[in-house]
Design a protein around this motif. Structure first.
Motif, short mmCIF file in Angstrom:
data_model
loop_
_atom_site.label_atom_id
_atom_site.label_comp_id
_atom_site.label_asym_id
_atom_site.label_seq_id
_atom_site.Cartn_x
_atom_site.Cartn_y
_atom_site.Cartn_z
N LEU A 98 0.78 -1.19 -0.01
CA LEU A 98 -0.05 -0.14 -0.12
C LEU A 98 0.98 1.23 -0.04
O LEU A 98 0.57 2.38 -0.64
CB LEU A 98 -0.93 -0.01 1.18
CG LEU A 98 -2.03 -1.08 1.31
CD1 LEU A 98 -2.70 -1.45 2.49
CD2 LEU A 98 -2.98 -0.99 0.03
N ASP A 99 2.07 1.14 0.79
CA ASP A 99 2.86 2.30 0.62
C ASP A 99 3.51 2.58 -0.67
O ASP A 99 3.56 3.81 -1.19
CB ASP A 99 3.93 2.18 1.50
CG ASP A 99 3.62 2.61 3.12
OD1 ASP A 99 2.63 3.46 3.04
OD2 ASP A 99 3.85 1.69 4.10
N ILE A 100 3.78 1.48 -1.24
CA ILE A 100 4.43 1.56 -2.62
C ILE A 100 3.45 2.11 -3.68
O ILE A 100 3.97 2.94 -4.46
CB ILE A 100 4.68 0.08 -3.14
CG1 ILE A 100 5.95 -0.55 -2.42
CG2 ILE A 100 5.04 -0.01 -4.67
CD1 ILE A 100 6.36 -1.94 -2.74
N LEU A 101 2.12 1.86 -3.50
CA LEU A 101 1.30 2.33 -4.49
C LEU A 101 0.85 3.84 -4.17
O LEU A 101 0.78 4.74 -5.15
CB LEU A 101 0.01 1.69 -4.23
CG LEU A 101 -0.15 0.21 -4.99
CD1 LEU A 101 -1.61 -0.29 -4.57
CD2 LEU A 101 -0.46 0.57 -6.57
N LEU A 102 0.85 4.48 -2.80
CA LEU A 102 0.43 5.54 -2.72
C LEU A 102 1.49 6.61 -2.62
O LEU A 102 1.58 7.59 -2.74
CB LEU A 102 -0.19 5.92 -1.18
CG LEU A 102 -1.13 6.84 -0.89
CD1 LEU A 102 -2.03 7.27 -1.97
CD2 LEU A 102 -1.69 6.74 0.30
N GLY A 103 2.95 6.07 -2.19
CA GLY A 103 3.80 6.96 -2.05
C GLY A 103 4.21 7.87 -3.44
O GLY A 103 4.41 9.30 -2.97
N PRO A 104 4.42 7.39 -4.51
CA PRO A 104 4.69 8.45 -5.60
C PRO A 104 3.55 9.44 -5.77
O PRO A 104 3.77 10.50 -6.16
CB PRO A 104 4.60 7.46 -6.83
CG PRO A 104 4.85 6.25 -6.10
CD PRO A 104 4.18 6.04 -4.99
N VAL A 105 2.22 8.97 -5.32
CA VAL A 105 1.29 10.16 -5.58
C VAL A 105 1.43 11.17 -4.26
O VAL A 105 1.45 12.30 -4.60
CB VAL A 105 -0.04 9.31 -5.22
CG1 VAL A 105 -1.32 10.24 -5.63
CG2 VAL A 105 -0.18 8.35 -6.45
N LEU A 106 1.42 10.71 -3.22
CA LEU A 106 1.84 11.64 -2.34
C LEU A 106 2.78 12.63 -2.33
O LEU A 106 2.99 13.96 -1.79
CB LEU A 106 1.76 10.83 -0.86
CG LEU A 106 0.54 10.25 -0.30
CD1 LEU A 106 0.72 9.86 1.10
CD2 LEU A 106 -0.61 11.17 -0.38
N SER A 107 4.15 12.15 -3.10
CA SER A 107 5.34 12.84 -3.14
C SER A 107 4.98 13.79 -4.15
O SER A 107 5.79 14.92 -4.23
CB SER A 107 6.31 11.83 -3.26
OG SER A 107 6.35 11.26 -4.75
N GLY A 108 4.11 13.73 -4.90
CA GLY A 108 3.91 14.56 -6.14
C GLY A 108 4.51 14.03 -7.41
O GLY A 108 4.39 14.81 -8.60
N GLN A 109 5.19 13.03 -7.34
CA GLN A 109 5.80 12.51 -8.57
C GLN A 109 4.56 11.97 -9.61
O GLN A 109 4.84 12.21 -10.64
CB GLN A 109 6.69 11.24 -8.11
CG GLN A 109 7.44 10.57 -9.28
CD GLN A 109 8.05 9.44 -8.79
OE1 GLN A 109 8.37 9.20 -7.73
NE2 GLN A 109 8.72 8.77 -9.86
N LEU A 110 3.63 11.31 -9.17
CA LEU A 110 2.60 10.83 -9.86
C LEU A 110 1.04 11.48 -9.63
O LEU A 110 0.89 11.68 -8.25
CB LEU A 110 2.75 9.45 -10.24
CG LEU A 110 3.85 8.79 -10.60
CD1 LEU A 110 3.69 7.18 -10.47
CD2 LEU A 110 4.29 9.04 -12.14
N ASP A 111 0.30 11.27 -10.59
CA ASP A 111 -1.12 11.70 -10.12
C ASP A 111 -1.72 10.20 -9.93
O ASP A 111 -2.85 10.21 -9.18
CB ASP A 111 -2.03 12.24 -11.32
CG ASP A 111 -1.29 13.74 -11.34
OD1 ASP A 111 -1.11 14.37 -10.32
OD2 ASP A 111 -0.81 14.24 -12.42
N ARG A 171 -0.33 12.34 -15.02
CA ARG A 171 0.92 11.76 -14.78
C ARG A 171 0.86 10.47 -14.18
O ARG A 171 0.29 10.42 -12.84
CB ARG A 171 1.90 12.69 -13.99
CG ARG A 171 2.19 14.16 -14.65
CD ARG A 171 2.88 14.97 -13.34
NE ARG A 171 2.00 14.86 -12.37
CZ ARG A 171 2.40 15.53 -11.09
NH1 ARG A 171 3.78 15.68 -10.99
NH2 ARG A 171 1.58 15.60 -10.06
N TRP A 172 1.17 9.50 -14.65
CA TRP A 172 0.95 7.93 -14.22
C TRP A 172 2.15 7.27 -14.58
O TRP A 172 2.66 7.55 -15.52
CB TRP A 172 -0.48 7.56 -14.57
CG TRP A 172 -0.38 7.36 -16.24
CD1 TRP A 172 -0.75 8.19 -16.99
CD2 TRP A 172 -0.14 5.80 -16.77
NE1 TRP A 172 -0.61 7.47 -18.30
CE2 TRP A 172 -0.10 6.17 -18.22
CE3 TRP A 172 0.50 4.63 -16.37
CZ2 TRP A 172 0.19 5.16 -19.28
CZ3 TRP A 172 0.46 3.62 -17.34
CH2 TRP A 172 0.48 3.93 -18.61
#
Length: 219
Positions: A98-111, A171-172
């Motif tokens: 779950l952290d792997i999935l959400l991490g890039p979204v919360l960091s602003g790297q991905l939408d 961004r995905w």
């Protein structure tokens, strides 16, 4: 943990006759967030009871209308800013996934991040890698996902989400989910019934563009 950096995160799980696995998926999700919503899509087994016993909020649809409407019902019932979308037949789910999935979204790297199985098993890995755009493991803002055109109209929502990603310039990217797999349809329903179900699913999935064009033309 990533999810502590935001106001709220929910896990949403559309489920149809997944009593054997949904409880384990819910339990893993609840170790990570307090809000887990399962939509039982007209299930005829104990899916709703198993999810509720595990601690999820359960929405019960009276008839099997498809993953798209079930997903939308779960999104509307949730209240979080961000959501992680999961299939109900996962095996081996942990907080790390779950952290792997959400991490890039919360960091602003991905939408939006889209999870791909890696090392979970030959058949599920292969199927996931051949059609990664059909993965049911995703993370994004709840408001954006609810805005996806045709989301609640399609039996399978993934093509509608893919179209919105491309058309809106969102961004995905894919992220690998190690040692995670899902129960094959042929195992759940028996080989022939499972194969028939999978064939109907792909026919419906790949007919999305045709239905979308027809809807845009008003007929």
């Amino acid at each position: 943990m990533y999810h502590e950096q935001v106001l709220s995160v929910a896990v949403v799980i559309p489920a149809f006759n997944e009593a054997d696995t949904v409880q384990q998926v819910v339990s893993a999700a609840l170790e990570w967030t307090r809000e887990v919503v399962v939509t039982s899509d007209g299930s005829t087994d104990q899916t709703a009871e198993a999810a509720r016993a595990a601690g999820a909020r359960v929405i019960e649809l009276p008839q099997n209308v498809g993953k798209g409407p079930a997903l939308k019902a779960a999104l509307e019932a949730a209240s979080a800013d961000y959501v992680v979308m999961l299939d109900a037949d996962l095996v081996g789910l942990t907080r790390a996934h779950l952290d792997i999935l959400l991490g890039p979204v919360l960091s602003g790297q991905l939408d939006m991040s889209i999870g791909i199985f890696d090392g979970g098993g030959l058949m599920t890995d292969l199927g996931n890698k051949l059609t990664p755009h059909l993965s049911g493991q995703r993370a994004c803002r709840r408001e954006w996902l609810l805005s996806v055109p045709h989301l609640g109209e399609e039996r399978w929502p993934e093509p509608a989400i893919t179209a919105a990603l491309k058309e809106q310039g969102v961004r995905w990217d894919y992220v690998e989910l190690p040692n995670l797999k899902q129960v094959m349809k042929e195992k759940k329903r028996g080989f022939w019934k499972g194969a028939q179900y999978r064939t109907r699913m792909y026919i419906d999935l790949f007919g999305f563009k045709r239905r979308k064009k027809r809807a845009e033309k008003g007929g």
